[in-house]
Design a protein around this motif. Structure first.
Motif, PDB file in Angstrom:
ATOM      1  N   LEU A   1       3.198   1.322   8.369  1.00 46.06           N
ATOM      2  CA  LEU A   1       1.744   1.194   8.310  1.00 46.06           C
ATOM      3  C   LEU A   1       1.344  -0.172   7.740  1.00 46.06           C
ATOM      4  CD1 LEU A   1       0.812   4.771   7.016  1.00 46.06           C
ATOM      5  CD2 LEU A   1       1.052   3.969   9.366  1.00 46.06           C
ATOM      6  N   VAL A   2       2.097  -0.648   6.748  1.00 45.06           N
ATOM      7  CA  VAL A   2       1.826  -1.984   6.202  1.00 45.06           C
ATOM      8  C   VAL A   2       2.062  -3.050   7.266  1.00 45.06           C
ATOM      9  CG1 VAL A   2       2.549  -3.692   4.485  1.00 45.06           C
ATOM     10  CG2 VAL A   2       2.346  -1.288   3.842  1.00 45.06           C
ATOM     11  N   LEU A   3       3.161  -2.917   8.006  1.00 43.35           N
ATOM     12  CA  LEU A   3       3.478  -3.898   9.038  1.00 43.35           C
ATOM     13  C   LEU A   3       2.462  -3.847  10.176  1.00 43.35           C
ATOM     14  CD1 LEU A   3       7.353  -3.489   9.107  1.00 43.35           C
ATOM     15  CD2 LEU A   3       6.081  -5.495   8.375  1.00 43.35           C
ATOM     16  N   HIS A   4       1.931  -2.673  10.460  1.00 43.87           N
ATOM     17  CA  HIS A   4       0.877  -2.585  11.478  1.00 43.87           C
ATOM     18  C   HIS A   4      -0.341  -3.399  11.058  1.00 43.87           C
ATOM     19  CE1 HIS A   4      -2.912  -0.685  12.860  1.00 43.87           C
ATOM     20  NE2 HIS A   4      -2.320  -0.748  14.029  1.00 43.87           N
ATOM     21  N   SER A   5      -0.713  -3.281   9.788  1.00 43.97           N
ATOM     22  CA  SER A   5      -1.859  -4.062   9.302  1.00 43.97           C
ATOM     23  C   SER A   5      -1.579  -5.559   9.339  1.00 43.97           C
ATOM     24  CB  SER A   5      -2.212  -3.630   7.877  1.00 43.97           C
ATOM     25  OG  SER A   5      -2.586  -2.262   7.833  1.00 43.97           O
ATOM     26  N   LEU A   6      -0.349  -5.953   9.014  1.00 42.76           N
ATOM     27  CA  LEU A   6      -0.001  -7.367   9.079  1.00 42.76           C
ATOM     28  C   LEU A   6      -0.013  -7.880  10.519  1.00 42.76           C
ATOM     29  CD1 LEU A   6       2.931  -7.469   6.487  1.00 42.76           C
ATOM     30  CD2 LEU A   6       0.679  -8.501   6.222  1.00 42.76           C
ATOM     31  N   LEU A   7       0.440  -7.064  11.445  1.00 40.65           N
ATOM     32  CA  LEU A   7       0.428  -7.458  12.859  1.00 40.65           C
ATOM     33  C   LEU A   7      -0.996  -7.612  13.378  1.00 40.65           C
ATOM     34  CD1 LEU A   7       3.314  -5.238  14.301  1.00 40.65           C
ATOM     35  CD2 LEU A   7       3.290  -7.729  14.165  1.00 40.65           C
ATOM     36  N   CYS A   8      -1.900  -6.788  12.845  1.00 40.28           N
ATOM     37  CA  CYS A   8      -3.298  -6.874  13.269  1.00 40.28           C
ATOM     38  C   CYS A   8      -3.937  -8.203  12.867  1.00 40.28           C
ATOM     39  CB  CYS A   8      -4.097  -5.712  12.681  1.00 40.28           C
ATOM     40  SG  CYS A   8      -3.808  -4.132  13.512  1.00 40.28           S
ATOM     41  N   GLU A   9      -3.363  -8.871  11.880  1.00 38.02           N
ATOM     42  CA  GLU A   9      -3.881 -10.174  11.465  1.00 38.02           C
ATOM     43  C   GLU A   9      -3.407 -11.287  12.394  1.00 38.02           C
ATOM     44  OE1 GLU A   9      -2.648 -10.689   7.456  1.00 38.02           O
ATOM     45  OE2 GLU A   9      -3.916  -9.078   6.657  1.00 38.02           O
TER      46      GLU A   9
ATOM     47  N   GLU B   1       0.147  -5.748  -3.942  1.00 37.84           N
ATOM     48  CA  GLU B   1      -1.083  -4.960  -3.852  1.00 37.84           C
ATOM     49  C   GLU B   1      -2.329  -5.828  -3.729  1.00 37.84           C
ATOM     50  OE1 GLU B   1      -0.758  -2.629  -7.342  1.00 37.84           O
ATOM     51  OE2 GLU B   1       1.067  -1.601  -6.651  1.00 37.84           O
ATOM     52  N   ASN B   2      -2.206  -7.109  -4.057  1.00 39.05           N
ATOM     53  CA  ASN B   2      -3.337  -8.010  -3.856  1.00 39.05           C
ATOM     54  C   ASN B   2      -3.554  -8.348  -2.392  1.00 39.05           C
ATOM     55  OD1 ASN B   2      -4.015  -8.194  -6.573  1.00 39.05           O
ATOM     56  ND2 ASN B   2      -2.619  -9.901  -6.943  1.00 39.05           N
ATOM     57  N   LEU B   3      -2.568  -8.040  -1.547  1.00 36.73           N
ATOM     58  CA  LEU B   3      -2.700  -8.256  -0.107  1.00 36.73           C
ATOM     59  C   LEU B   3      -3.349  -7.033   0.521  1.00 36.73           C
ATOM     60  CD1 LEU B   3       0.822  -9.821   0.628  1.00 36.73           C
ATOM     61  CD2 LEU B   3      -1.337 -11.005   0.183  1.00 36.73           C
ATOM     62  N   ALA B   4      -4.266  -7.258   1.446  1.00 41.93           N
ATOM     63  CA  ALA B   4      -5.041  -6.166   2.046  1.00 41.93           C
ATOM     64  C   ALA B   4      -4.185  -5.101   2.722  1.00 41.93           C
ATOM     65  CB  ALA B   4      -6.056  -6.752   3.036  1.00 41.93           C
ATOM     66  N   PRO B   5      -3.129  -5.452   3.479  1.00 42.42           N
ATOM     67  CA  PRO B   5      -2.325  -4.395   4.120  1.00 42.42           C
ATOM     68  C   PRO B   5      -1.698  -3.418   3.132  1.00 42.42           C
ATOM     69  CG  PRO B   5      -1.890  -6.509   5.154  1.00 42.42           C
ATOM     70  CD  PRO B   5      -2.717  -6.797   3.944  1.00 42.42           C
TER      71      PRO B   5
END
Length: 317
Positions: free
Chosen positions: A134-142, A304-308
């Motif tokens: 799920l974290v990697l999905h958010s990073l890919l969306c960027e 945790e400071n990163l949005a994903p």
């Protein structure tokens, strides 16, 4: 006494042999050379306007056919896989993600298939949600324009609402072919996460760590052999010892992480890698975050400071 005598030819000169040996039977003109009198080709005539209109119409029809092929290809991938028997009422699609200029070339990494969307399909058990994916999905969306979807398989009776909405809510729709990548998560009763990129040609990739490596490779980052080995080692350590090991093994891993993070900002070097994603998620799922040493605590706050990462923390509440 011999009956007759023949004059020897091996002592004769080249002129004598040339007189007795024929050169050729007859001669023909060479057809491979153009005659000197060949005329230049006639000048090209201007294109007929009706022919140009017909070509434009053909190009428009081909474009519409490619769009139709894209939609049919997405449907066929779901129909031809055992994961097709999901409950349609639980389908949730998300809004498209922003596309930035620093994304890698997906055609170069995944192969070019003109007119068809590249789909990644992941099966995961809702009782053990793979947070790193799920974290990697958010990073890919960027980095890419992604069409995301969440499905519920018939083998699962119920899925928590927060997992059904782990990719957010959809605000508007766009044609499927306008996206760069399809990311489909199916909550299914499986022992470990499974991923397929090419539904019809490849065997599934199993294990959260292996899938995380594949997804992180889509960023196009290149590492040398030493760095790649360190990253793989931390990923395996997080999966097999932090998540599946004994309390003694977890303590040893935390001490190793604390020593490594005392030298660098991240587990491997000075930039985020898949090792940080998998290790952070393993600590969150096992409840070892509160007992982590000082350097590990500081590193976790940086994550945790990163949005994903912060968006995934909402699923743990």
């Amino acid at each position: 006494m011999p009956m007759y005598k023949v004059r020897p030819l091996h002592k004769a000169g080249a002129d004598l042999l040339a007189d007795h040996l024929p050169v050729c039977m007859y001669r023909l003109p060479n057809l491979h050379r153009c005659p000197a009198s060949a005329e230049s080709p006639p000048p090209q005539e201007e294109a007929d306007p009706s022919l140009q209109a017909l070509e434009s119409r053909q190009e428009e029809i081909l474009k519409r056919l490619y769009e139709l092929k894209s939609a049919v290809d997405g449907l066929s991938k779901m129909i031809q896989t055992p994961d097709a028997d999901f409950d349609v009422t639980n389908v949730i699609r998300t809004d498209e993600c922003s596309l930035t200029a620093n994304g890698a070339d997906l055609d170069l990494m995944l192969g070019k298939d003109y007119g068809a969307l590249k789909d990644i399909v992941i099966n995961a058990n809702p009782s053990l949600p793979p947070l790193s994916l799920l974290v990697l999905h958010s990073l890919l969306c960027e980095h890419y324009k992604i069409l995301s979807a969440v499905h519920t398989h018939s083998s699962v009776r119920s899925v928590p609402e927060n997992l059904l909405k782990c990719f957010g809510e959809q605000t508007k729709k766009q044609p499927r072919h306008e996206y760069q990548l399809g990311f489909t998560l199916i909550w299914k009763d499986v022992p470990k996460p499974q991923m397929k990129f090419s539904i019809q040609t490849m065997c599934p990739i199993e294990g959260e760590g292996n899938i995380a490596r594949f997804l992180f490779s889509l960023f196009g980052q290149k590492y040398n052999a030493v760095t790649s080995t360190l990253i793989d080692s931390w990923v395996d350590t997080a999966i097999f010892q932090l998540k599946g090991g004994s309390s003694k093994e977890k303590g040893a891993v935390l001490r190793s992480m604390n020593a490594a993070l005392g030298k660098t900002s991240w587990l491997v070097g000075n930039e985020l890698t898949v090792a940080d994603v998998v290790a952070w998620c393993a600590l969150q799922q096992t409840g070892s975050a509160n007992a982590a040493p000082a350097n590990v605590q500081k590193w976790m706050k940086s994550c945790e400071n990163l949005a994903p990462f912060s968006s995934v923390m909402k699923l743990l509440k």
